[in-house]
Design a protein around this motif. Structure first.
Motif, mmCIF file in Angstrom:
data_model
loop_
_atom_site.group_PDB
_atom_site.id
_atom_site.type_symbol
_atom_site.label_atom_id
_atom_site.label_comp_id
_atom_site.label_asym_id
_atom_site.label_seq_id
_atom_site.Cartn_x
_atom_site.Cartn_y
_atom_site.Cartn_z
ATOM 1 N N LEU A 184 3.417 0.692 -0.336
ATOM 2 C CA LEU A 184 2.335 1.667 -0.192
ATOM 3 C C LEU A 184 1.639 1.515 1.155
ATOM 4 N N LEU A 185 1.410 0.266 1.564
ATOM 5 C CA LEU A 185 0.731 -0.007 2.825
ATOM 6 C C LEU A 185 1.535 0.507 4.011
ATOM 7 N N SER A 186 2.809 0.132 4.081
ATOM 8 C CA SER A 186 3.630 0.517 5.230
ATOM 9 C C SER A 186 3.845 2.029 5.281
ATOM 10 N N ALA A 187 4.083 2.641 4.118
ATOM 11 C CA ALA A 187 4.303 4.095 4.087
ATOM 12 C C ALA A 187 3.024 4.844 4.439
ATOM 13 N N GLY A 188 1.891 4.381 3.918
ATOM 14 C CA GLY A 188 0.632 5.057 4.183
ATOM 15 C C GLY A 188 0.237 4.988 5.645
ATOM 16 N N VAL A 189 0.359 3.804 6.249
ATOM 17 C CA VAL A 189 -0.075 3.636 7.638
ATOM 18 C C VAL A 189 0.940 4.231 8.602
ATOM 19 N N PHE A 190 2.178 3.740 8.550
ATOM 20 C CA PHE A 190 3.186 4.196 9.506
ATOM 21 C C PHE A 190 3.564 5.659 9.272
ATOM 22 N N GLY A 191 3.743 6.024 7.992
ATOM 23 C CA GLY A 191 4.175 7.384 7.681
ATOM 24 C C GLY A 191 3.194 8.430 8.168
ATOM 25 N N VAL A 192 1.926 8.258 7.839
ATOM 26 C CA VAL A 192 0.907 9.235 8.233
ATOM 27 C C VAL A 192 0.687 9.216 9.744
ATOM 28 N N ALA A 193 0.664 8.015 10.329
ATOM 29 C CA ALA A 193 0.414 7.912 11.764
ATOM 30 C C ALA A 193 1.485 8.653 12.565
ATOM 31 N N PHE A 194 2.752 8.377 12.278
ATOM 32 C CA PHE A 194 3.837 9.035 13.015
ATOM 33 C C PHE A 194 3.888 10.531 12.717
ATOM 34 N N THR A 195 3.680 10.891 11.438
ATOM 35 C CA THR A 195 3.761 12.305 11.054
ATOM 36 C C THR A 195 2.754 13.157 11.810
ATOM 37 N N PHE A 196 1.477 12.759 11.763
ATOM 38 C CA PHE A 196 0.452 13.598 12.382
ATOM 39 C C PHE A 196 0.466 13.503 13.903
ATOM 40 N N ASN A 201 1.744 16.310 18.786
ATOM 41 C CA ASN A 201 2.422 16.204 20.071
ATOM 42 C C ASN A 201 3.450 17.315 20.281
ATOM 43 N N GLN A 202 4.088 17.733 19.187
ATOM 44 C CA GLN A 202 5.113 18.782 19.279
ATOM 45 C C GLN A 202 4.530 20.184 19.084
ATOM 46 N N LEU A 203 3.197 20.241 19.064
ATOM 47 C CA LEU A 203 2.465 21.515 18.979
ATOM 48 C C LEU A 203 2.692 22.254 17.657
ATOM 49 N N ILE A 204 3.147 21.523 16.647
ATOM 50 C CA ILE A 204 3.340 22.156 15.338
ATOM 51 C C ILE A 204 1.985 22.486 14.715
ATOM 52 N N LEU A 205 1.028 21.583 14.891
ATOM 53 C CA LEU A 205 -0.308 21.866 14.376
ATOM 54 C C LEU A 205 -0.892 23.098 15.056
ATOM 55 N N LYS A 206 -0.611 23.238 16.336
ATOM 56 C CA LYS A 206 -1.121 24.401 17.066
ATOM 57 C C LYS A 206 -0.535 25.691 16.506
ATOM 58 N N ARG A 207 0.740 25.610 16.101
ATOM 59 C CA ARG A 207 1.367 26.792 15.490
ATOM 60 C C ARG A 207 0.752 27.076 14.124
ATOM 61 N N PHE A 208 0.413 25.995 13.405
ATOM 62 C CA PHE A 208 -0.258 26.184 12.113
ATOM 63 C C PHE A 208 -1.572 26.948 12.298
ATOM 64 N N ILE A 361 -14.414 6.593 9.354
ATOM 65 C CA ILE A 361 -13.871 6.300 10.687
ATOM 66 C C ILE A 361 -12.801 7.323 11.058
ATOM 67 N N ALA A 362 -11.948 7.663 10.072
ATOM 68 C CA ALA A 362 -10.852 8.597 10.335
ATOM 69 C C ALA A 362 -11.379 9.955 10.811
ATOM 70 N N THR A 363 -12.450 10.428 10.209
ATOM 71 C CA THR A 363 -13.003 11.728 10.610
ATOM 72 C C THR A 363 -13.579 11.693 12.025
ATOM 73 N N LYS A 364 -13.956 10.504 12.487
ATOM 74 C CA LYS A 364 -14.521 10.371 13.834
ATOM 75 C C LYS A 364 -13.443 10.318 14.912
ATOM 76 N N VAL A 365 -12.276 9.719 14.591
ATOM 77 C CA VAL A 365 -11.279 9.482 15.634
ATOM 78 C C VAL A 365 -10.073 10.407 15.551
ATOM 79 N N PHE A 366 -9.910 11.094 14.420
ATOM 80 C CA PHE A 366 -8.711 11.949 14.264
ATOM 81 C C PHE A 366 -8.773 13.143 15.211
ATOM 82 N N LYS A 367 -7.628 13.430 15.833
ATOM 83 C CA LYS A 367 -7.555 14.529 16.793
ATOM 84 C C LYS A 367 -6.581 15.596 16.282
ATOM 85 N N TRP A 368 -6.953 16.859 16.454
ATOM 86 C CA TRP A 368 -6.089 17.953 16.064
ATOM 87 C C TRP A 368 -5.190 18.390 17.223
ATOM 88 N N GLU A 369 -5.660 18.187 18.423
ATOM 89 C CA GLU A 369 -4.898 18.670 19.590
ATOM 90 C C GLU A 369 -4.798 17.560 20.638
#
Length: 369
Positions: A184-196, A201-208, A361-369
């Motif tokens: 759970l720890l490795s999937a939650g941290v690494f999975g979410v970090a790389f995914t978002f 970075n690939q501008l998929i969020l921008k397309r969303f 903390i996440a809401t303070k540092v998370f970036k959309w773009e």
């Protein structure tokens, strides 16, 4: 026709879930890696051998001799007491201490004293260490007290007579919750970090953003896919442990569902760490260092392989402050000891506090773009 945010979220979930199942790293860290340890320790059997030795002294024990003083002063033993017999028997049935020790004057044979040891199969991970330690103590005290005389005491112990059969505490009962927590720890941290990070970075969020779907449902869609995948992982890990290695689910389906609920709480906390890493990372190569700063200390000190009691006293407060430690403790208490979710409310409460802090903390540092 009105645009449906729920439909959009589920579409994102489906696409994200498909990409997770196609990711070799997700399969390795969530399934394969934990299973390697479960299989190895499952076949080894026996106790985990790493917990500190807690003992109860029999009320009739002679505590005026050098043997008791030696036991009391050793760093490897902690003498504990209970308010009444009911509390003692409950703790004994859960394997919360190694055994009951009694020191008596010996009226027969050449030994001045004899030491009796009584325990249960629920403490199979502890009483063998205690037996060895008692023998070592007898030898050490004898060497310092006598030179050319018999030992100061003998250990009066017989497995069939002195070990009550309750339920056996096996290696898998300690290892499986730890490996599930690590998954759970490795999937939650690494999975979410790389995914978002990649989505940004690939501008998929921008397309969303060009679609009517809101940011909240984008996050929910991606998060839901991770939750579904990891809950499947948890079901497989617990089920395989139960079917193939006799992992203890003391209350059956109720215990199984309680472990899934705890897994859900833990996963959401670890996903919060993933959001933080995603927001802090400047490039994809900086994600592993940030993520390892969060995962490695918990993997090593969070009760994955060893109980927090096995660490030096100065390290125990650090270990016991980590969310993985509380998750693993709660899951082991529920699975083997048969405690309800209400009985592990202290662990759940600490996990909830971690969740609040992490997402602030996440809401303070998370970036959309």
């Amino acid at each position: 026709m009105k645009y449906s945010q729920i439909t959009a979220m589920l579409a994102i979930t489906k696409a994200s879930l498909r990409s997770i199942f196609r990711s070799p790293s997700a399969i390795v860290f969530s399934f394969a890696f934990p299973f390697i340890f479960i299989i190895v320790f499952g076949f080894i059997g026996g106790g985990n051998g790493m917990q500190s030795i807690k003992i109860v002294m029999d009320p009739s024990a002679d505590t005026t001799n050098v043997l008791y003083t030696a036991l009391k002063n050793t760093n490897t033993v902690r003498i504990i007491k209970f308010e009444n017999d009911a509390a003692l028997k409950e703790a004994q049935s859960k394997g919360n201490f190694a055994g009951i020790v009694n020191i008596k004057k010996n009226t027969e044979g050449p030994y001045p004293y004899k030491i009796e040891l009584k325990s249960t199969t629920a403490s199979n991970d502890r009483w063998p260490q205690l037996r060895s330690m008692l023998i070592s103590t007898i030898n050490a005290v004898s060497d310092s007290t006598f030179k050319n005389r018999p030992a100061i005491a003998q250990l009066d112990f017989d497995y069939k007579r002195d070990i009550a059969v309750i339920r056996e505490y096996k290696t898998i009962d300690f290892i499986l919750p730890g490996q599930l927590g690590f998954s759970l720890l490795s999937a939650g941290v690494f999975g979410v970090a790389f995914t978002f990070f990649n989505l940004r970075n690939q501008l998929i969020l921008k397309r969303f953003f060009a679609t009517p779907v809101t940011r909240t449902f984008i996050v929910l869609g991606e998060g839901l896919s991770r939750v579904i995948f990891q809950m499947i992982t948890a079901i497989v890990i617990i089920g395989a442990g139960y079917l193939f290695f006799d992992f203890t689910l003391i209350n059956g389906v109720t215990t199984f569902l309680a472990m899934l609920f705890l897994s859900f709480i833990g996963l959401n906390i670890f996903m919060g760490f993933g959001f933080i890493v995603s927001g802090l990372a400047k490039s994809e190569s900086t994600i592993p260092p940030f993520a390892n700063m969060i995962t490695l200390p918990q993997f090593l000190l969070g009760g994955t392989f060893f109980s927090a009691d096995a660490f030096p006293k100065w390290l125990q407060p650090i270990s016991k402050a980590m969310p993985l430690t509380h998750l693993n403790t709660a899951m082991r208490s529920v699975a083997f000891e048969g405690q309800s979710l209400w009985q592990v409310k202290a662990e759940i409460g600490i996990l909830v506090l971690w969740a609040i802090a992490v997402y602030i903390i996440a809401t303070k540092v998370f970036k959309w773009e």
